[in-house]
Each structure stands twice: as structure tokens, then as C-alpha cells.
Design a protein around this motif. Structure first.
Motif, PDB file in Angstrom:
ATOM      1  N   SER A 167       0.817  -1.210   0.000  1.00  0.00           N
ATOM      2  CA  SER A 167       0.000   0.000   0.000  1.00  0.00           C
ATOM      3  C   SER A 167       0.849   1.257   0.000  1.00  0.00           C
ATOM      4  CB  SER A 167      -0.941  -0.003   1.203  1.00  0.00           C
ATOM      5  OG  SER A 167      -1.791   1.125   1.182  1.00  0.00           O
ATOM      6  N   ARG A 168       1.917   1.268   0.771  1.00  0.00           N
ATOM      7  CA  ARG A 168       2.726   2.485   0.842  1.00  0.00           C
ATOM      8  C   ARG A 168       3.474   2.742  -0.470  1.00  0.00           C
ATOM      9  NH1 ARG A 168       8.130   2.690   2.042  1.00  0.00           N
ATOM     10  NH2 ARG A 168       9.253   0.716   2.163  1.00  0.00           N
ATOM     11  N   ASN A 169       3.512   1.747  -1.326  1.00  0.00           N
ATOM     12  CA  ASN A 169       4.122   1.897  -2.647  1.00  0.00           C
ATOM     13  C   ASN A 169       3.076   1.987  -3.766  1.00  0.00           C
ATOM     14  OD1 ASN A 169       7.216   1.698  -2.359  1.00  0.00           O
ATOM     15  ND2 ASN A 169       6.476   0.036  -1.060  1.00  0.00           N
ATOM     16  N   GLY A 170       1.830   2.234  -3.365  1.00  0.00           N
ATOM     17  CA  GLY A 170       0.798   2.490  -4.365  1.00  0.00           C
ATOM     18  C   GLY A 170      -0.011   1.305  -4.802  1.00  0.00           C
ATOM     19  N   LEU A 171       0.358   0.105  -4.377  1.00  0.00           N
ATOM     20  CA  LEU A 171      -0.443  -1.087  -4.685  1.00  0.00           C
ATOM     21  C   LEU A 171      -1.410  -1.291  -3.522  1.00  0.00           C
ATOM     22  CD1 LEU A 171       2.371  -3.297  -6.195  1.00  0.00           C
ATOM     23  CD2 LEU A 171       0.400  -2.405  -7.410  1.00  0.00           C
ATOM     24  N   ASP A 172      -2.473  -0.492  -3.538  1.00  0.00           N
ATOM     25  CA  ASP A 172      -3.336  -0.356  -2.371  1.00  0.00           C
ATOM     26  C   ASP A 172      -4.543  -1.275  -2.387  1.00  0.00           C
ATOM     27  OD1 ASP A 172      -4.229   1.077  -4.583  1.00  0.00           O
ATOM     28  OD2 ASP A 172      -5.112   2.693  -3.408  1.00  0.00           O
TER      29      ASP A 172
END
Length: 299
Positions: A17-22
Motif C-alpha cells: 500500500s505504501r508503494n501504491g499497490l493499495d
């Protein structure tokens, strides 16, 4: 069978999530495999061949449908899988990754490379004896033994409703504005043999939107080179651009019609991708990534 290796799904979810794969959604592999079997049988009774017949079932690492023991003949086989995707949240972390090394823009498909690096870093090392075995199926894979009908998997897992007319998937929050990137199968027990209720069009689609989706889909298909059977065989229209395939981009301005298709439904409008993200999603223009890097570096 040895004792199951520990697996911290929340730690994986946080890292992704913190890398955009939320979007990280757990499921049982047997839900997908049973649906594949059902669809193949249903098509055969009508003298047809289901597109799912050309795809392999998900692996099960020898687990039975209801737990962790040996496979029992006549019972479905099952282990845990994670469906991984993203909303518009991926754009800035992806841009920051490009800023770290602007030469990455020249990669055949930088977004695929970014997704692969993030997913593999988030998962426990497969070489460690304390981590479960795994197989990762990427949305960009094109060989029949590796393709997973991602939209169908999301549908049977209760993540997103798959509209059969347009082959577009709708999430109850994000609407059509998300992309499915990978499915990870892990050698740990699944969630059980019975899937959750599959999503339905109501209340996701408003009155009349299903008809409008069908019209918009036919219009988009008419100006594109995609095969109708391919799309209706569970290639999710959310990813008709082929984020996953470095050679797949829509010709000329036909991509506008696919955006118009996504814009039909009101649900998820507030999560619509930014314009540059939309344009890259469909055209793969490297100049858009250069502009993204320049903006982030200035800020």
C-alpha cells in the motif's frame, strides 16, 4: 506435510500500500478453479468452448479444499491467494521510483517493472525455509499456462463485480478506476471451500448504465484491434490497454473510447485517474513519464 510457515498478510498489505499497490484481497484458489470448471462445463452443454478452457487452474501445492492435509480424491484443492491491484494511488510512488533513476523511463515497460519489484520485495523471500512457497502470476503474462483471468478471480473473490457485457470490473468504492496487477498463490491454507456471495450490478450500477456500458463497449471495440472473443473471455476491460504488455497500446485516438466506457458509471468518479495517468495507461507515451519525473523533481 510439514507445519505451515508463518505469513503476515498485514505486513505485506502495508508494504504494498505504501508503494501504491493499495488493493490486496485474499481468496481461496479453489474459488477460481471451481468457477473455471463450472464455466467450461456450462459452455460444453451448449456445444461451445469456454475461453477459460484454454487457461490452467491455479496451483494448490497439494492442499485439500478445506484445510492443510493431503489431497482427498473428489474434493477440490485449495490454498491461499492474494489479488493485488492499484487505484490512482500508484502514480506518485511510481514517479518517485523513476526519479531515483530516470534511466528507468527507457525500460520496455517501466510500470510493470515497478510493480514486479514492489511485489517481490513485499513478499517474504521464497528461498527462505521459514517462508511459504509461492507462485506469482502477473497480469502481463501472455502464455496460456501463465494467464489468470484476473477479472474473474476478483469477481468470485467478492472484490469487484464483473460486468459480462462490457467485461469491465466495478469495485464498490473505486468503480472502474483500478487495475489488477498480480495474483500470488501461497502454500498456506486457504479461506475455505465456499466463496463469498459474488458481487452484483445492484447497487453498483445505476438504472440504464448497463445498457450504456454495452453501447460504449461496442463503440470502443469498433475502433480498436482487439478480438471480441478475447475480451469476452475474461480479459478485463479495466486493463485493455495492456499495462501488462510492453507492446500493447491503443492506436491513434481510439483510447478515448475506452476511457469513455469507464466514464459511463457514476460509481467511483472521485477516484478517477489523473489525466496523465489515464493517457499513459492507454498510450504508453514515454514523454508522459519524463514530464512526471520533471514535476516531481521540481517539487
Amino acid at each position: 506435510r510439514q507445519a505451515d510457515c508463518p505469513f503476515d498478510i498485514e505486513a505485506v498489505r502495508h508494504e504494498l500500500s505504501r508503494n501504491g499497490l493499495d488493493m490486496v484481497h485474499p481468496m481461496s484458489t479453489c474459488w477460481y478453479n471451481d468457477e473455471r470448471t463450472r464455466m467450461i462445463a456450462a459452455a460444453a452443454t451448449e456445444g461451445n468452448r469456454s475461453p477459460m478452457a484454454g487457461l490452467k487452474p491455479l496451483p494448490h501445492f497439494g492442499r485439500d479444499k478445506y484445510g492443510g492435509g493431503d489431497v482427498v480424491v473428489g474434493r477440490g484443492k485449495n490454498c491461499l491467494a492474494l489479488i493485488i491491484g492499484n487505484t490512482r494511488a500508484i502514480w506518485k510512488p511510481f514517479g518517485n521510483w523513476l526519479c531515483d533513476d530516470p534511466e528507468r523511463v527507457t525500460d520496455a515497460n517501466p510500470l510493470d517493472r515497478y510493480v514486479q519489484e514492489v511485489v517481490e520485495r513485499a513478499l517474504p523471500s521464497s528461498s527462505s525455509s521459514s517462508s511459504p512457497m509461492r507462485q506469482i502470476f502477473w497480469a502481463w503474462e501472455i502464455s496460456n499456462d501463465r494467464i489468470v483471468a484476473m477479472a474473474r478471480a476478483a469477481h468470485v473473490a467478492g472484490l469487484a463485480y464483473l460486468d459480462e457485457t462490457s467485461t469491465l470490473s466495478f469495485h464498490p468504492t473505486y468503480g472502474a478506476w483500478f487495475s489488477l496487477r498480480a495474483l500470488v498463490v501461497l502454500d498456506i491454507p486457504g479461506l475455505g471451500g465456499s466463496p463469498p456471495p459474488t458481487p452484483s450490478s445492484s447497487p453498483l450500477l445505476l438504472s440504464g448504465e448497463s445498457l450504456k456500458l454495452g453501447i460504449a463497449f461496442e463503440r470502443a471495440l469498433a475502433v480498436s484491434s482487439f478480438d471480441l472473443k478475447e475480451l469476452r473471455g475474461d480479459r478485463d476491460t479495466n486493463d485493455v490497454d495492456g499495462d501488462a504488455d510492453s507492446d500493447s497500446r491503443l492506436p491513434d485516438d481510439s483510447w478515448h473510447e475506452w476511457v469513455a466506457l469507464r466514464d459511463v458509471a457514476q460509481i467511483g468518479k472521485s477516484y478517477r485517474f489523473d489525466n496523465d495517468q489515464i493517457r499513459y495507461h492507454y498510450t504508453k507515451q514515454k514523454s508522459l513519464l519524463c514530464d512526471l519525473v520533471a514535476r516531481l523533481q521540481q517539487s
